[in-house]
Design a protein around this motif. Structure first.
Motif, PDB file in Angstrom:
ATOM      1  N   ASP A 178       6.977  -9.361  -7.707  1.00 28.27           N
ATOM      2  CA  ASP A 178       7.308  -9.464  -6.281  1.00 28.27           C
ATOM      3  C   ASP A 178       6.532  -8.441  -5.457  1.00 28.27           C
ATOM      4  O   ASP A 178       6.011  -8.744  -4.373  1.00 28.27           O
ATOM      5  N   LEU A 179       6.460  -7.217  -5.955  1.00 25.57           N
ATOM      6  CA  LEU A 179       5.732  -6.183  -5.220  1.00 25.57           C
ATOM      7  C   LEU A 179       4.237  -6.493  -5.154  1.00 25.57           C
ATOM      8  O   LEU A 179       3.584  -6.242  -4.138  1.00 25.57           O
TER       9      LEU A 179
ATOM     10  N   LEU B  86      -0.242  -8.467  -1.602  1.00 28.74           N
ATOM     11  CA  LEU B  86      -1.287  -9.427  -1.262  1.00 28.74           C
ATOM     12  C   LEU B  86      -1.101 -10.001   0.145  1.00 28.74           C
ATOM     13  O   LEU B  86      -2.081 -10.304   0.833  1.00 28.74           O
ATOM     14  N   VAL B  87       0.147 -10.132   0.581  1.00 30.13           N
ATOM     15  CA  VAL B  87       0.409 -10.712   1.908  1.00 30.13           C
ATOM     16  C   VAL B  87       0.693  -9.645   2.952  1.00 30.13           C
ATOM     17  O   VAL B  87       0.998  -9.965   4.107  1.00 30.13           O
TER      18      VAL B  87
ATOM     19  N   GLN C  45      10.771  -4.377   0.732  1.00 29.04           N
ATOM     20  CA  GLN C  45      10.815  -5.223  -0.454  1.00 29.04           C
ATOM     21  C   GLN C  45      11.737  -4.622  -1.509  1.00 29.04           C
ATOM     22  O   GLN C  45      12.536  -5.332  -2.131  1.00 29.04           O
ATOM     23  N   GLN C  46      11.633  -3.319  -1.707  1.00 26.99           N
ATOM     24  CA  GLN C  46      12.454  -2.672  -2.724  1.00 26.99           C
ATOM     25  C   GLN C  46      13.943  -2.758  -2.379  1.00 26.99           C
ATOM     26  O   GLN C  46      14.783  -2.981  -3.257  1.00 26.99           O
ATOM     27  N   VAL C  47      14.256  -2.604  -1.106  1.00 27.56           N
ATOM     28  CA  VAL C  47      15.658  -2.746  -0.688  1.00 27.56           C
ATOM     29  C   VAL C  47      16.147  -4.167  -0.959  1.00 27.56           C
ATOM     30  O   VAL C  47      17.263  -4.388  -1.466  1.00 27.56           O
TER      31      VAL C  47
END
Length: 246
Positions: A24-25, A30-31, A38-40
């Motif tokens: 996911d990270l 990339l985007v 994201q981590q949250v």
């Protein structure tokens, strides 16, 4: 034994979640996503999964049972759990000291042979491959679990061939992927809903409209109906893609 399996389950889940988070990270990078947000979101995802998955599994266990679990032999159609059965057999064999290592050695040699064969095909042919992971899954998963994977792969290949003849092939293929994802999620949701109906009604088949004698014909009619709906949906996608392009 239970403690060993529980510890193994924790380790496997940690590894799976860590791999998922890394993917996911990487995708977020990339985007251009914000890493801390994201981590949250990933933390909330893990917490949500921990709160939702155990009750759902308990519900399905009460509705159908799992092969190899206590009391499953009394159920009419317990659900297969080959992955859990494999880990359980390995753990019991290692702890009890009676594991048949010859079978593991044979499996390891088969795996090496499949990898070598796949590499040879990759270097000598253009399209023929023998993916080791797919072969391994086909060996130990029951046919009722793998058959629809093959059917889905053929259906996806046919759809991609049709999509290549449209005005926007990539957009059409993406819509096909979204449709397939919706079918997977929808099947899971319906399965949980039916499990809840079975548990709370106390009946093995609360939605049955006919008797057990209709089982074979029902499977045939259900398969034909599902195929017809899937074909209709994919045809709808093929007509929807040009309209979205305009």
């Amino acid at each position: 034994m239970a403690f060993a399996l529980f510890t193994t389950a924790v380790i496997f889940n940690v590894a799976a979640i860590a791999n998922n988070n890394l993917q996911d990270l990487k995708t977020g990078q990339l985007v251009g996503a914000t890493p801390w947000k994201q981590q949250v979101a990933l933390i909330f995802g893990v917490i949500a999964g921990a709160l939702v998955i155990p009750p759902v599994l308990d519900l399905v266990n009460h509705a159908y049972g799992f092969v190899g679990a206590p009391g499953a032999e009394a159920r009419a159609h317990p659900l297969p759990a080959p992955q859990a059965g494999l880990i359980s057999s390995l753990a019991q064999g290692v702890i009890a000291g009676d594991i048949d290592w010859s079978l593991i050695r044979i499996g390891g040699m088969i795996g090496v042979g499949i990898i070598v064969l796949d590499e040879i095909l990759a270097r000598t042919t253009r399209h023929m491959r023998v993916p080791p992971l797919a072969v391994g899954l086909g060996i130990y998963l029951p046919t009722q679990s793998t058959l629809m994977i093959v059917v889905g792969a053929v259906a996806g290949w046919l759809f991609d061939r049709r999509a290549d003849r449209t005005a926007r092939p990539e957009s059409t293929k993406q819509l096909g992927v979204l449709l397939a994802s919706g079918l997977i999620v929808g099947e899971g949701i319906i399965g949980v809903v039916i499990s809840a109906i079975i548990v709370f009604s106390g009946k093995d088949a609360p939605l049955a409209l006919v008797g057990p004698g209709f089982e074979i014909a029902g499977k045939f009619l259900g398969g034909v109906g599902f195929a017809a709906i899937a074909i209709g949906l994919y045809r709808w996608i093929l007509h929807l893609a040009p309209a979205r392009a305009q």
